[in-house]
Every structure is written in structure tokens, then in C-alpha cells.
Design a protein around this motif. Structure first.
Motif, PDB file in Angstrom:
ATOM      1  N   PRO A 288      -6.463 -38.435  26.294  1.00 54.81           N
ATOM      2  CA  PRO A 288      -5.067 -37.974  26.241  1.00 54.81           C
ATOM      3  C   PRO A 288      -4.242 -38.705  25.186  1.00 54.81           C
ATOM      4  N   GLU A 289      -3.321 -37.957  24.589  1.00 56.94           N
ATOM      5  CA  GLU A 289      -2.328 -38.456  23.630  1.00 56.94           C
ATOM      6  C   GLU A 289      -2.861 -38.667  22.223  1.00 56.94           C
ATOM      7  N   VAL A 290      -4.142 -38.347  21.966  1.00 54.45           N
ATOM      8  CA  VAL A 290      -4.593 -38.384  20.574  1.00 54.45           C
ATOM      9  C   VAL A 290      -3.941 -37.232  19.827  1.00 54.45           C
ATOM     10  N   PHE A 291      -3.944 -37.285  18.493  1.00 60.34           N
ATOM     11  CA  PHE A 291      -3.255 -36.275  17.702  1.00 60.34           C
ATOM     12  C   PHE A 291      -3.962 -34.921  17.730  1.00 60.34           C
ATOM     13  N   MET A 292      -5.259 -34.899  18.015  1.00 55.88           N
ATOM     14  CA  MET A 292      -5.998 -33.641  17.998  1.00 55.88           C
ATOM     15  C   MET A 292      -5.716 -32.832  19.261  1.00 55.88           C
ATOM     16  N   PRO A 293      -5.337 -31.561  19.126  1.00 55.19           N
ATOM     17  CA  PRO A 293      -5.097 -30.735  20.314  1.00 55.19           C
ATOM     18  C   PRO A 293      -6.410 -30.225  20.902  1.00 55.19           C
ATOM     19  N   SER A 294      -6.367 -29.797  22.149  1.00 60.70           N
ATOM     20  CA  SER A 294      -7.516 -29.136  22.769  1.00 60.70           C
ATOM     21  C   SER A 294      -7.533 -27.672  22.339  1.00 60.70           C
ATOM     22  N   PHE A 295      -8.723 -27.160  21.991  1.00 60.39           N
ATOM     23  CA  PHE A 295      -8.858 -25.765  21.586  1.00 60.39           C
ATOM     24  C   PHE A 295      -9.427 -24.956  22.751  1.00 60.39           C
ATOM     25  N   GLY A 296      -8.629 -24.881  23.818  1.00 58.19           N
ATOM     26  CA  GLY A 296      -9.050 -24.141  24.991  1.00 58.19           C
ATOM     27  C   GLY A 296      -9.058 -22.648  24.795  1.00 58.19           C
ATOM     28  N   ASN A 297      -8.527 -22.176  23.674  1.00 54.02           N
ATOM     29  CA  ASN A 297      -8.502 -20.740  23.387  1.00 54.02           C
ATOM     30  C   ASN A 297      -9.860 -20.200  22.945  1.00 54.02           C
ATOM     31  N   LEU A 298     -10.777 -21.087  22.561  1.00 56.18           N
ATOM     32  CA  LEU A 298     -12.079 -20.654  22.055  1.00 56.18           C
ATOM     33  C   LEU A 298     -13.009 -20.278  23.200  1.00 56.18           C
ATOM     34  N   GLU A 299     -13.780 -19.244  22.992  1.00 54.56           N
ATOM     35  CA  GLU A 299     -14.773 -18.840  23.973  1.00 54.56           C
ATOM     36  C   GLU A 299     -16.021 -19.705  23.854  1.00 54.56           C
ATOM     37  N   GLY A 300     -16.865 -19.622  24.873  1.00 55.05           N
ATOM     38  CA  GLY A 300     -18.055 -20.459  24.903  1.00 55.05           C
ATOM     39  C   GLY A 300     -18.951 -20.280  23.699  1.00 55.05           C
ATOM     40  N   LYS A 301     -19.164 -19.037  23.276  1.00 52.41           N
ATOM     41  CA  LYS A 301     -20.023 -18.771  22.120  1.00 52.41           C
ATOM     42  C   LYS A 301     -19.428 -19.380  20.861  1.00 52.41           C
ATOM     43  N   GLU A 302     -18.110 -19.304  20.728  1.00 52.71           N
ATOM     44  CA  GLU A 302     -17.455 -19.873  19.550  1.00 52.71           C
ATOM     45  C   GLU A 302     -17.553 -21.395  19.551  1.00 52.71           C
ATOM     46  N   LEU A 303     -17.354 -21.991  20.708  1.00 54.08           N
ATOM     47  CA  LEU A 303     -17.468 -23.450  20.813  1.00 54.08           C
ATOM     48  C   LEU A 303     -18.877 -23.915  20.459  1.00 54.08           C
ATOM     49  N   ARG A 304     -19.880 -23.188  20.960  1.00 50.93           N
ATOM     50  CA  ARG A 304     -21.267 -23.573  20.665  1.00 50.93           C
ATOM     51  C   ARG A 304     -21.567 -23.454  19.174  1.00 50.93           C
ATOM     52  N   ALA A 305     -21.001 -22.446  18.533  1.00 46.32           N
ATOM     53  CA  ALA A 305     -21.226 -22.270  17.099  1.00 46.32           C
ATOM     54  C   ALA A 305     -20.587 -23.406  16.299  1.00 46.32           C
ATOM     55  N   ILE A 306     -19.338 -23.763  16.635  1.00 46.77           N
ATOM     56  CA  ILE A 306     -18.664 -24.869  15.939  1.00 46.77           C
ATOM     57  C   ILE A 306     -19.407 -26.182  16.179  1.00 46.77           C
ATOM     58  N   ALA A 307     -19.834 -26.413  17.425  1.00 44.79           N
ATOM     59  CA  ALA A 307     -20.555 -27.643  17.753  1.00 44.79           C
ATOM     60  C   ALA A 307     -21.879 -27.716  17.011  1.00 44.79           C
ATOM     61  N   ALA A 308     -22.599 -26.595  16.921  1.00 52.38           N
ATOM     62  CA  ALA A 308     -23.868 -26.576  16.201  1.00 52.38           C
ATOM     63  C   ALA A 308     -23.642 -26.872  14.724  1.00 52.38           C
ATOM     64  N   TYR A 309     -22.563 -26.317  14.174  1.00 50.86           N
ATOM     65  CA  TYR A 309     -22.247 -26.575  12.755  1.00 50.86           C
ATOM     66  C   TYR A 309     -21.948 -28.050  12.534  1.00 50.86           C
ATOM     67  N   LEU A 310     -21.117 -28.648  13.374  1.00 43.68           N
ATOM     68  CA  LEU A 310     -20.773 -30.067  13.220  1.00 43.68           C
ATOM     69  C   LEU A 310     -22.011 -30.952  13.405  1.00 43.68           C
ATOM     70  N   GLU A 311     -22.855 -30.609  14.363  1.00 43.10           N
ATOM     71  CA  GLU A 311     -24.067 -31.392  14.588  1.00 43.10           C
ATOM     72  C   GLU A 311     -24.998 -31.347  13.389  1.00 43.10           C
ATOM     73  N   SER A 312     -24.949 -30.234  12.653  1.00 44.06           N
ATOM     74  CA  SER A 312     -25.830 -30.084  11.483  1.00 44.06           C
ATOM     75  C   SER A 312     -25.383 -30.900  10.279  1.00 44.06           C
ATOM     76  N   LEU A 313     -24.143 -31.425  10.335  1.00 46.25           N
ATOM     77  CA  LEU A 313     -23.592 -32.184   9.206  1.00 46.25           C
ATOM     78  C   LEU A 313     -24.087 -33.626   9.271  1.00 46.25           C
ATOM     79  N   GLU A 314     -25.321 -33.832   8.906  1.00 44.40           N
ATOM     80  CA  GLU A 314     -25.908 -35.176   8.973  1.00 44.40           C
ATOM     81  C   GLU A 314     -25.919 -35.836   7.604  1.00 44.40           C
TER      82      GLU A 314
END
Length: 314
Positions: A288-314
Motif C-alpha cells: 500500500p501507498e506505493v506510487f504504482m496503481p493496481s490494474f484491477g481492470n485487466l482480465e486474467g488473460k491480459e494479466l497473464r500475457a503482461i506477466a509472461a512478457y515481463l518474465e521474458s525480459l531477462e
């Protein structure tokens, strides 16, 4: 209490010469204090238990002068002299082989690796990788409030003050992962402001550093391409940088190689697809109180896609 036995963040498990000297200083002072404590307790016990006629010597003025004045002055002077000797060695560890600028922010760490001219070679966050057996100079400051940089297994703590740069130099003498922590209360999420120092063989470090200067790899699957598009479309690039894309924000951590880091949220969670999705969806719940907001508007498939993309950034 058993969590302290992990030794991942312990001044009693030194991983470098500076921490070893501090550890020896601590044990020396502890031993000196313990001996004085035992002596005082023993004399107290004698005064209580031994019959009065057999302890008249305790009332001798010479005993009081020796035990109450001379002994403390000698012991404390010796410990002070030893402490100053150790502190002097901490301030002159040798010419640094590498300079790293660390900026404390609420509640994470911005890490800039500097080149020989003082320019920024590349930027990362919440994780510091260093070569072993080489003195590393850390230039410490803060972007908001006072923080304190402390990796107990490698060195002592040093405050990070807005508008001022403090520096100190230390090294690691064996490969490993050492956990650090902000040691100055800096707000609501102070307890979740950790970092990792990863000590590596020099050759492995140079390979890693060369990779960090490169832009992010382009997505190669439909899911990763979708994740990159969603990352940009949802405005993540306004706060984060991913080199090689249109994301150029500088408010939050640089995510160019975030998938290769040990943790996200400054040590809050390990880095994997599940935690990345949870972090994006529920940032304000997890920290709580960090500058980044929660993106609760995203659906599960969208969240998984963003997470997979970020995980791939090695």
C-alpha cells in the motif's frame, strides 16, 4: 526467531573483508562487556552470600578504585582504540574497480552503474551485482526522505540523505546472494524495502553487465507480443523504461531486464509469472501507498500475457 538462522542477512555471516572486520569488532566488544558483566555479578554475589566478616576486603578503597575506575577506563579505552583502528581501515579499502550509484526512493532502490568518466553505463533496480575480490564504491543518496543502505554480510550501514552524496567502498570475497535492507524508517512500507547483492566471478559479472547494456529482446510468441502491446496500451511506459520499446518512463524502476532479477517490489516477492501478474493486478494491496496503481481492470488473460512478457525480459 529461527528465521535469523538463514544467514542471508546477518552481520555474523560475513562475506567480505569489511564485514569480517566489523564482525570481529562486535565479538571483541561483546566479549569485553561480558567479562565485565561476569565480574560485577560475581562480586555482587559475594557481597550477598559471603558472611560479612569474610568480605571486609570489599570495602577497601583500593578495590573500589581498581574495579570502579581503573578497570572500566582501561577496558573502554582499549575497546575505543580498537574501534577507531577498525573504522580507519573501513574508510581506506583501496582504489575502487567499479562505481555504483544507488538512490533510495519510497520504497525501492534505483541502481546506476557508472563508467570510467562517471557517466551512466546502464540502470537497474533493487538488485546489485558485483564482481568478487574487487573493491566497489557505492555513491548513496535519496530522492525523497532519509533512507539507510545496509547489507549486513558485506559492510556497515550508511544513511542516504536528500541533496547529499555519501560514499563507501566494500567488496565480497566469495560468490553468493546477500540480502540488504533499508535501516532507517522511511514510511509505511519501510519493512518491504529490501535489496539483493549478488556477488559473481569477474568473468560472469562482465558477461552480465554487457547483457544489461543491450535493449530488451523482442517478443517471439503471440502471447508475448500481446503482453508487450498491453504493457504499452495501459500506460506502463509512462513510468517504466523498457529499452527497445516506446516505454521511456523514469518515475519507476527500469524494467528492461526485470525477468532476470531475483525479486520484484524491492524484495517483496520472487520474480515469476504468477507474482508478476499478482503485482500488476494488486499492487496497492501487496504494498500500500506505493506510487504504482493496481490494474484491477485487466482480465486474467491480459494479466497473464503482461506477466509472461515481463518474465521474458531477462
Amino acid at each position: 526467531m529461527l528465521s535469523a538462522c538463514s544467514r542471508s542477512q546477518s552481520a555474523l555471516a560475513p562475506g567480505g573483508p569489511q564485514a569480517r572486520e566489523i564482525g570481529l569488532l562486535g565479538w571483541t566488544m561483546f566479549t569485553g562487556g561480558a567479562l565485565i558483566f561476569v565480574l560485577v555479578v560475581a562480586l555482587t554475589a559475594v557481597a550477598i552470600v559471603v558472611p560479612q566478616e569474610r568480605r571486609r576486603w570489599l570495602a577497601d578503597g583500593r578495590i573500589v578504585m581498581a574495579g570502579g575506575i581503573a578497570l572500566p577506563v582501561l577496558v573502554l579505552s582499549a575497546l575505543l582504540g580498537y574501534g577507531l583502528f577498525v573504522a580507519r581501515g573501513q574508510l581506506n579499502p583501496g582504489e575502487p574497480a567499479l562505481r555504483i550509484e544507488v538512490v533510495g526512493e519510497q520504497w525501492w532502490w534505483r541502481v546506476r552503474y557508472l563508467d570510467g568518466s562517471g557517466g551512466v553505463r546502464f540502470v537497474t533496480a533493487n538488485e546489485i551485482r558485483i564482481p568478487i575480490d574487487q573493491p566497489i564504491e557505492f555513491l548513496l543518496t535519496s530522492a525523497d526522505v532519509i533512507h539507510s543502505f545496509w547489507a549486513p554480510s558485506l559492510a556497515g550501514k550508511l544513511d542516504m540523505i536528500p541533496g547529499k552524496v555519501n560514499s563507501y567502498t566494500f567488496s565480497a570475497d566469495k560468490p553468493g546472494v546477500y540480502r540488504g535492507q533499508c535501516a532507517e524508517y522511511c514510511g509505511a512500507q519501510h519493512a518491504l524495502m529490501a535489496f539483493y547483492v549478488v556477488a559473481m566471478e569477474p568473468e560472469a559479472f562482465e558477461t552480465w553487465a554487457s547483457h544489461q547494456t543491450a535493449p530488451s529482446e523482442q517478443p517471439v510468441t503471440d502471447e508475448l507480443r500481446s503482453g508487450q502491446e498491453l504493457f504499452i496500451a495501459n500506460g506502463c511506459g509512462a513510468c517504466h523504461t523498457v529499452r527497445g520499446t516506446s516505454a521511456r518512463g523514469e518515475i519507476g524502476p527500469d524494467l528492461t531486464h526485470v525477468g532476470g532479477r531475483l525479486s520484484i517490489g524491492a524484495g517483496t516477492l520472487p520474480t515469476n509469472k504468477g507474482t508478476l501478474a499478482g503485482w500488476v493486478a494488486s499492487t496497492q494491496h501487496l504494498k500500500p501507498e506505493v506510487f504504482m496503481p493496481s490494474f484491477g481492470n485487466l482480465e486474467g488473460k491480459e494479466l497473464r500475457a503482461i506477466a509472461a512478457y515481463l518474465e521474458s525480459l531477462e
